[in-house]
Design a protein around this motif. Structure first.
Motif, PDB file in Angstrom:
ATOM      1  N   GLY A 207       0.843  -1.183   0.000  1.00  0.00           N
ATOM      2  CA  GLY A 207       0.000   0.000   0.000  1.00  0.00           C
ATOM      3  C   GLY A 207       0.880   1.235   0.000  1.00  0.00           C
ATOM      4  N   VAL A 208       0.654   2.093  -0.981  1.00  0.00           N
ATOM      5  CA  VAL A 208       1.384   3.359  -1.074  1.00  0.00           C
ATOM      6  C   VAL A 208       0.448   4.410  -0.495  1.00  0.00           C
ATOM      7  CG1 VAL A 208       2.468   4.991  -2.650  1.00  0.00           C
ATOM      8  CG2 VAL A 208       2.603   2.529  -3.114  1.00  0.00           C
ATOM      9  N   VAL A 209       0.776   4.901   0.679  1.00  0.00           N
ATOM     10  CA  VAL A 209      -0.183   5.703   1.437  1.00  0.00           C
ATOM     11  C   VAL A 209      -0.049   7.178   1.044  1.00  0.00           C
ATOM     12  CG1 VAL A 209      -1.109   6.166   3.736  1.00  0.00           C
ATOM     13  CG2 VAL A 209       0.148   4.038   3.319  1.00  0.00           C
ATOM     14  N   GLU A 210      -1.114   7.726   0.510  1.00  0.00           N
ATOM     15  CA  GLU A 210      -1.062   9.124   0.044  1.00  0.00           C
ATOM     16  C   GLU A 210      -1.387  10.106   1.152  1.00  0.00           C
ATOM     17  OE1 GLU A 210      -3.692   8.534  -3.508  1.00  0.00           O
ATOM     18  OE2 GLU A 210      -1.947   9.432  -4.501  1.00  0.00           O
ATOM     19  N   GLY A 211      -2.128   9.650   2.155  1.00  0.00           N
ATOM     20  CA  GLY A 211      -2.498  10.562   3.239  1.00  0.00           C
ATOM     21  C   GLY A 211      -3.238   9.817   4.326  1.00  0.00           C
ATOM     22  N   VAL A 212      -3.672  10.561   5.326  1.00  0.00           N
ATOM     23  CA  VAL A 212      -4.390   9.982   6.460  1.00  0.00           C
ATOM     24  C   VAL A 212      -5.622  10.840   6.710  1.00  0.00           C
ATOM     25  CG1 VAL A 212      -4.243   9.309   8.898  1.00  0.00           C
ATOM     26  CG2 VAL A 212      -2.188   9.241   7.485  1.00  0.00           C
ATOM     27  N   GLN A 213      -6.753  10.180   6.942  1.00  0.00           N
ATOM     28  CA  GLN A 213      -7.967  10.967   7.188  1.00  0.00           C
ATOM     29  C   GLN A 213      -7.923  11.629   8.575  1.00  0.00           C
ATOM     30  OE1 GLN A 213     -11.484   8.548   7.014  1.00  0.00           O
ATOM     31  NE2 GLN A 213     -10.758   7.080   8.519  1.00  0.00           N
ATOM     32  N   GLY A 214      -8.772  12.624   8.756  1.00  0.00           N
ATOM     33  CA  GLY A 214      -8.830  13.322  10.042  1.00  0.00           C
ATOM     34  C   GLY A 214      -9.605  12.518  11.067  1.00  0.00           C
ATOM     35  N   LEU A 215      -9.320  12.810  12.324  1.00  0.00           N
ATOM     36  CA  LEU A 215      -9.933  12.045  13.432  1.00  0.00           C
ATOM     37  C   LEU A 215     -10.416  13.008  14.497  1.00  0.00           C
ATOM     38  CD1 LEU A 215      -7.970   9.192  15.287  1.00  0.00           C
ATOM     39  CD2 LEU A 215      -8.538  11.286  16.471  1.00  0.00           C
ATOM     40  N   SER A 216     -11.557  12.699  15.074  1.00  0.00           N
ATOM     41  CA  SER A 216     -12.082  13.519  16.167  1.00  0.00           C
ATOM     42  C   SER A 216     -12.663  12.590  17.222  1.00  0.00           C
ATOM     43  CB  SER A 216     -13.170  14.449  15.614  1.00  0.00           C
ATOM     44  OG  SER A 216     -13.872  15.056  16.680  1.00  0.00           O
ATOM     45  N   TRP A 217     -12.138  12.658  18.429  1.00  0.00           N
ATOM     46  CA  TRP A 217     -12.641  11.826  19.522  1.00  0.00           C
ATOM     47  C   TRP A 217     -13.327  12.721  20.544  1.00  0.00           C
ATOM     48  CZ3 TRP A 217      -7.883   8.243  21.019  1.00  0.00           C
ATOM     49  CH2 TRP A 217      -7.697   7.316  19.985  1.00  0.00           C
TER      50      TRP A 217
END
Ligand code: HGY
Ligand code: MN
Ligand code: MN
Length: 413
Positions: A207-217
């Motif tokens: 997997g070539v990772v282009e980015g990471v999604q945002g997270l809210s806890w």
């Protein structure tokens, strides 16, 4: 023409180390519970430190417990930083985090054994408390390393049992002296399992990772009124449990309504007093929201807050909401992403470009340094559970890509 790399990591040694690490905090059902800054985390760090020493690296720890092994370069240049984390979730898997740290160690040992000196130093890292289960926010060590969380804030974080991160760091012997971030970085790389089904579905190995999604806890505390289950009329109830349940159901409905980009999960729920014949007087739950687009994530937060406040008011229940963690969606450095992809192809691997659904230390480092990630497939897309597994051949492939990318970065001007 052969696609075999000139040098490759020792996949069997990496497997043995993953097995040894997985025994620390092993649970009866095959999972691992090694929450951040517990005695098990301390033992995992001790083992890593021993391995770092054994291959002759300089072992360092900083004031938030990030643990490093430094292999000097031919030049005193900014280092190629490679690693992940050793803490796990409750009854999690054996690869989430450990793979990235131990594959980085394997890369350093392979270079050492081959007598390959690199221009830049190579720094192996295990970041403190990536998971954020016992102490929030998650990705605590990398946040401090990147300068987004002070040592005081980190050490002051309190667990549910009242212990602070600072006390726990002292207790396990990993409260270092160095200021976090006191290491010039050229680039950061992290090998990780995908933790989802996309690679397996596509039949791709890397997997070539282009980015990471945002997270809210968000933690939501509801305070109603405990009362008798058999005698209290419905118009006289202030049922904190009912409101909590409505919020749990709302999280799923919101995900359905806002399209496939939004993932909303109510992952923990406690009712008090918690007995069959008492209307719950108190409820505490958490909601995890994720989205690749910042505007949509913010809109989901707002919708959740509005719904929870409205339902609590309707039931006559007091509500307090607290943000436990928040990250923005990020994109990794395109040049580094391209390097990961080209290297995987050179090694004869099939690839898939994707956005990470899980949070990672790499996304925090990406704010101040070029960073990239390499993913390998997760069997059945399972993770954060004992069933988490990756085929040995895929682990070997990921470790080989990591080593080759590290080598290129460590030589780059
Ligand atoms: O994505 C997660 O939940 C974790 O913090 N890595
Ligand atoms: Mn992880
Ligand atoms: Mn995880």
């Amino acid at each position: 023409m052969s696609t075999a790399p000139a040098i490759a990591p020792d996949a069997e040694r990496l497997r043995r180390r993953l097995d040894a690490m997985a025994r620390i905090g092993a649970s009866a059902g095959g999972g691992v519970t090694r929450l951040a800054l517990t005695e098990e985390d301390g033992r995992a760090r001790d083992l890593l430190a021993r391995w770092l020493h054994e291959i002759g690296l300089e072992v360092r720890m900083d004031a938030v417990g990030n643990l490093f092994g430094i292999r000097a370069g031919r030049e005193d240049a900014p280092a190629v930083l490679v690693g992940s984390h050793l803490d796990t979730v409750v009854d999690g898997g054996r690869l989430d985090g450990s793979l990235g740290v131990l594959a980085a160690l394997e890369a350093a040992q392979t270079l050492e054994e081959r007598g390959i000196a690199t221009r830049r130093p190579l720094a192996i890292v295990s970041f403190t408390n990536e998971e954020g289960v016992r102490f929030q926010p998650d990705m605590m060590g990398s946040l401090a390393f990147a300068g987004h969380l002070s040592v005081e804030q980190m050490r002051g974080a309190a667990a549910d049992d009242g212990a602070t991160a600072g006390e726990c760091l002292q207790r396990i012997g990993y409260a270092g002296e160095r200021a976090p971030g006191d290491l010039p970085v050229h680039a950061f790389l992290e090998l990780h399992i995908e933790q989802g089904p996309l690679l397996e579905r596509a039949g791709a190995t890397i997997g070539v990772v282009e980015g990471v999604q945002g997270l809210s806890w968000t933690e939501i505390r509801l305070r109603g009124e405990a009362n008798h289950a058999g005698t209290t009329p419905f118009d006289a109830r202030h049922d904190a449990g009912l409101v909590a349940a409505e919020i749990v159901a709302f999280a799923r409905a919101l995900s359905r309504e806002r399209g496939p980009g939004l993932r909303a999960t109510a992952g923990s729920l406690r009712l008090a007093p918690g007995a069959v014949n008492i209307i719950p007087g108190e409820a505490t739950l958490t909601v995890d929201l994720r989205h690749p687009e910042e505007a949509s994530l913010a809109a989901a937060e707002e919708a959740l807050e509005r719904f929870a406040a409205e339902r609590a008011a309707r039931e006559g229940v007091a509500i307090a909401m607290q943000r436990l963690a928040r990250t923005f969606p990020i994109r990794f450095d395109p040049t580094l992403v391209g390097l990961v992809e080209a290297t995987a192809h050179r090694l004869g691997r099939t690839t898939l470009r994707l956005t990470s659904g899980a949070g990672h230390d790499a996304q925090i480092l990406a704010a101040c340094h070029p960073a990239a990630m390499v993913f390998v497939p997760s069997r059945g897309g399972r993770s954060h559970c004992p069933q988490e597994e990756t085929a040995p051949a895929d682990i070997a492939a990921g470790a080989a890509v990591l080593l080759q990318v590290v080598l290129q970065l460590a030589e780059a001007v």
